[in-house]
Design a protein around this motif. Structure first.
Motif, PDB file in Angstrom:
ATOM      1  N   SER A  42       0.827  -1.206   0.000  1.00  0.00           N
ATOM      2  CA  SER A  42       0.000   0.000   0.000  1.00  0.00           C
ATOM      3  C   SER A  42       0.862   1.256   0.000  1.00  0.00           C
ATOM      4  O   SER A  42       1.969   1.280   0.558  1.00  0.00           O
ATOM      5  CB  SER A  42      -0.917   0.001   1.230  1.00  0.00           C
ATOM      6  OG  SER A  42      -0.159   0.025   2.409  1.00  0.00           O
ATOM      7  N   PRO A  44       2.428   4.546   1.066  1.00  0.00           N
ATOM      8  CA  PRO A  44       2.588   5.172   2.393  1.00  0.00           C
ATOM      9  C   PRO A  44       2.041   6.598   2.391  1.00  0.00           C
ATOM     10  O   PRO A  44       2.017   7.266   1.344  1.00  0.00           O
ATOM     11  CB  PRO A  44       4.101   5.155   2.602  1.00  0.00           C
ATOM     12  CG  PRO A  44       4.675   5.123   1.229  1.00  0.00           C
ATOM     13  CD  PRO A  44       3.717   4.339   0.388  1.00  0.00           C
ATOM     14  N   PRO A  45       1.637   7.106   3.549  1.00  0.00           N
ATOM     15  CA  PRO A  45       1.078   8.466   3.608  1.00  0.00           C
ATOM     16  C   PRO A  45       2.125   9.564   3.489  1.00  0.00           C
ATOM     17  O   PRO A  45       1.769  10.734   3.366  1.00  0.00           O
ATOM     18  CB  PRO A  45       0.398   8.488   4.979  1.00  0.00           C
ATOM     19  CG  PRO A  45       1.134   7.485   5.793  1.00  0.00           C
ATOM     20  CD  PRO A  45       1.532   6.403   4.840  1.00  0.00           C
ATOM     21  N   SER A 100       5.014  -2.078   2.868  1.00  0.00           N
ATOM     22  CA  SER A 100       3.835  -2.158   3.741  1.00  0.00           C
ATOM     23  C   SER A 100       3.827  -3.499   4.467  1.00  0.00           C
ATOM     24  O   SER A 100       3.974  -4.559   3.860  1.00  0.00           O
ATOM     25  CB  SER A 100       2.563  -2.009   2.902  1.00  0.00           C
ATOM     26  OG  SER A 100       1.422  -2.247   3.713  1.00  0.00           O
ATOM     27  N   ASP A 104      -1.246  -0.964   9.302  1.00  0.00           N
ATOM     28  CA  ASP A 104      -0.798   0.424   9.372  1.00  0.00           C
ATOM     29  C   ASP A 104       0.670   0.555   9.777  1.00  0.00           C
ATOM     30  O   ASP A 104       1.067   1.524  10.419  1.00  0.00           O
ATOM     31  CB  ASP A 104      -1.680   1.201  10.362  1.00  0.00           C
ATOM     32  CG  ASP A 104      -1.677   2.702  10.078  1.00  0.00           C
ATOM     33  OD1 ASP A 104      -1.558   3.060   8.891  1.00  0.00           O
ATOM     34  OD2 ASP A 104      -1.774   3.476  11.028  1.00  0.00           O
ATOM     35  N   ARG A 105       1.495  -0.442   9.433  1.00  0.00           N
ATOM     36  CA  ARG A 105       2.924  -0.386   9.726  1.00  0.00           C
ATOM     37  C   ARG A 105       3.730  -0.534   8.445  1.00  0.00           C
ATOM     38  O   ARG A 105       3.276  -1.145   7.467  1.00  0.00           O
ATOM     39  CB  ARG A 105       3.325  -1.477  10.721  1.00  0.00           C
ATOM     40  CG  ARG A 105       2.791  -1.247  12.112  1.00  0.00           C
ATOM     41  CD  ARG A 105       3.397  -2.255  13.093  1.00  0.00           C
ATOM     42  NE  ARG A 105       4.842  -2.081  13.251  1.00  0.00           N
ATOM     43  CZ  ARG A 105       5.403  -1.179  14.041  1.00  0.00           C
ATOM     44  NH1 ARG A 105       4.655  -0.341  14.726  1.00  0.00           N
ATOM     45  NH2 ARG A 105       6.718  -1.111  14.147  1.00  0.00           N
ATOM     46  N   TYR A 106       4.938   0.038   8.475  1.00  0.00           N
ATOM     47  CA  TYR A 106       5.805   0.024   7.301  1.00  0.00           C
ATOM     48  C   TYR A 106       7.233  -0.312   7.713  1.00  0.00           C
ATOM     49  O   TYR A 106       7.666   0.023   8.823  1.00  0.00           O
ATOM     50  CB  TYR A 106       5.800   1.390   6.597  1.00  0.00           C
ATOM     51  CG  TYR A 106       4.483   1.720   5.947  1.00  0.00           C
ATOM     52  CD1 TYR A 106       4.243   1.391   4.617  1.00  0.00           C
ATOM     53  CD2 TYR A 106       3.476   2.340   6.686  1.00  0.00           C
ATOM     54  CE1 TYR A 106       3.021   1.682   4.024  1.00  0.00           C
ATOM     55  CE2 TYR A 106       2.253   2.633   6.098  1.00  0.00           C
ATOM     56  CZ  TYR A 106       2.045   2.303   4.769  1.00  0.00           C
ATOM     57  OH  TYR A 106       0.842   2.591   4.189  1.00  0.00           O
ATOM     58  N   PRO A 129       5.031   2.794  12.626  1.00  0.00           N
ATOM     59  CA  PRO A 129       3.638   3.001  12.203  1.00  0.00           C
ATOM     60  C   PRO A 129       3.566   4.101  11.148  1.00  0.00           C
ATOM     61  O   PRO A 129       4.516   4.882  10.993  1.00  0.00           O
ATOM     62  CB  PRO A 129       2.945   3.420  13.499  1.00  0.00           C
ATOM     63  CG  PRO A 129       4.031   4.000  14.331  1.00  0.00           C
ATOM     64  CD  PRO A 129       5.274   3.245  13.990  1.00  0.00           C
ATOM     65  N   ALA A 130       2.453   4.150  10.444  1.00  0.00           N
ATOM     66  CA  ALA A 130       2.317   5.151   9.385  1.00  0.00           C
ATOM     67  C   ALA A 130       2.538   6.564   9.933  1.00  0.00           C
ATOM     68  O   ALA A 130       3.171   7.403   9.276  1.00  0.00           O
ATOM     69  CB  ALA A 130       0.936   5.039   8.748  1.00  0.00           C
TER      70      ALA A 130
END
Length: 422
Positions: A42, A44-45, A100, A104-106, A129-130
């Motif tokens: 996914s 990332p933000p 990803s 919600d972790r990377y 975490p994100a």
């Protein structure tokens, strides 16, 4: 109305982000290529590579190559054709991945290479975490900066400042804010309809001392950033102002006029004991504690004009430090204790200057007209200060050699009273 807010445990602030404009001094910067990190899974933000590039560019010591000029986008060390990057003039190369992990972790991996030696200088792998991606990007920028310059980076530090906005009916609203050093992630520590002045970081970066007029008179508070809890430490009759921490965090230097004249005092935060340090009929103000803890520099007009003086914390005779010009005030020590940033007045204009305490040489760094409140970066490379602009008060930063210049503004608000965290 007064509002206290809690930093870090509060929800993200709706306050505007400080925007930073580099206004000069990048011509001698070291070229470096920062390849956009490969994303797996996914999206990332945060664009980690972009944050790293912006940090390094803002330092003035690095010139990241424009993304459109990157000759290739290697994903692994085996993909790198070092001769291609040498032709571009780049001396360093950063590659990385953001993977990803779900929930919600990377995982973030990066490697820094020396283009001419064709070898890896540093590489790391992190899981965050994100919400921690942007801070991690600042950590990586710090590591790259230190690896290539031998000096500590400052990209994970914070700045405190006061904003002044006007409501529709014209009333002023003061806000004491803390933000990342790039202006992102702002949090409001205190809001008041009355002025807030002189924020000062504790040496461990967990507390701020400041002056508030919320009770229609000056009062000095110490506030814990994590919890929002605060304590009034000086509310005497007359002036209570200009707090500055001792290097061990156990005492505050203050200006009090409870005996009639503004004098420098030291308050022990554990016992509450007050010790008066100066005894003079002139105005003594703006104390700055030396990093070795042995002395305090302050502003005084005891010679007829505002100049800087230094006095042992044990008391005694104050020694005058500045003689160049009719106005020198608002001292801030460099972390190494060898230089002072100060405001130097000349012909009605007030500029940022640096005084070498050994040679006594004074170097004026800025050309803006109404500079104030200088504060050194924790690595001693930059000075943050407030200045005026046609739109109102803004923050600015200048390197200690005067070469690198930045402007930090917030849409619609005046910004003043900056303080750089440890």
């Amino acid at each position: 109305m007064l509002a206290l807010l809690v930093w870090l445990v509060s929800s993200p602030s709706v306050f505007a982000v400080l925007t930073i404009e580099i206004t000069g001094g990048t011509e001698a910067a070291l070229p470096i290529a920062i390849v956009p990190f490969q994303n797996e899974g996914s999206t990332p933000p945060e664009n980690v590579a972009a944050v790293i590039a912006a940090d390094l560019a803002r330092s003035g010591r690095f010139a990241p190559l424009p993304e459109e000029d990157l000759i290739s986008r290697p994903r692994n060390a085996s993909d790198i054709q070092f001769q291609d990057w040498r032709r571009l003039g780049s001396e360093g190369l950063v590659i990385g991945k953001v993977i990803s992990l779900g929930a919600d972790r990377y995982e973030v991996r990066f490697q820094l290479f020396d283009i001419y030696k064709e070898e890896q200088l540093v590489g790391r792998r992190y899981q965050v975490p994100a919400a921690g991606l942007r801070h991690l990007a600042h950590q990586i920028a710090d590591l790259i900066y230190e690896t290539l310059t031998g000096e500590k980076g400052i990209f994970t530090t914070h700045i405190a400042f006061v904003t002044v906005s006007r409501a529709a009916h014209g009333a002023k609203q003061y806000s004491l804010q803390v933000a990342d050093v790039d202006g992102h992630n702002p949090h409001t520590i205190l809001r008041s309809k009355e002025p807030i002045l002189s924020p000062a970081w504790s040496p461990d970066g967990t507390q701020l001392a400041y002056v508030s007029f919320e009770r229609r008179r000056s009062e000095v508070f110490v506030q814990e950033l994590r919890t929002g809890q605060r304590q009034s430490v000086a509310s005497f009759s007359g002036i209570n102002s200009a707090p500055d921490w001792s290097p061990d965090g156990g005492k505050l230097a203050l200006v009090l006029s409870k005996e009639g004249n503004p004098e420098i005092y030291i308050r022990d935060l554990a016992t509450g004991r007050l010790t008066r340090l100066t005894h003079n009929t002139a105005i003594d103000t703006e104390p700055a504690w030396a990093p070795d803890g042995g002395s305090i520099v302050f502003t005084s007009d005891r010679g007829g004009r505002p100049q800087l003086y230094q006095i042992p914390v044990s008391g005694g005779r104050a020694q005058r430090l500045t003689f160049d010009g009719a106005y020198n005030a608002s001292a801030s020590f460099a972390p190494d204790g060898r230089r002072l940033a100060l405001i130097h007045g000349d012909k009605g204009q007030f500029h940022i200057a640096v005084l070498n305490l050994q040679s006594k040489e004074l170097q004026v760094l800025t050309e803006t007209r109404m500079d104030e409140s200088p504060s050194f970066a924790p690595n001693g490379r930059m000075i943050l200060y407030a200045t005026s602009s046609p739109q109102g008060g803004v923050l600015a930063a200048v390197s200690t050699d005067g070469r690198v210049r930045q402007r930090l503004a917030q849409q619609g608000d005046e910004v003043r009273e900056p303080a750089w965290s440890p």
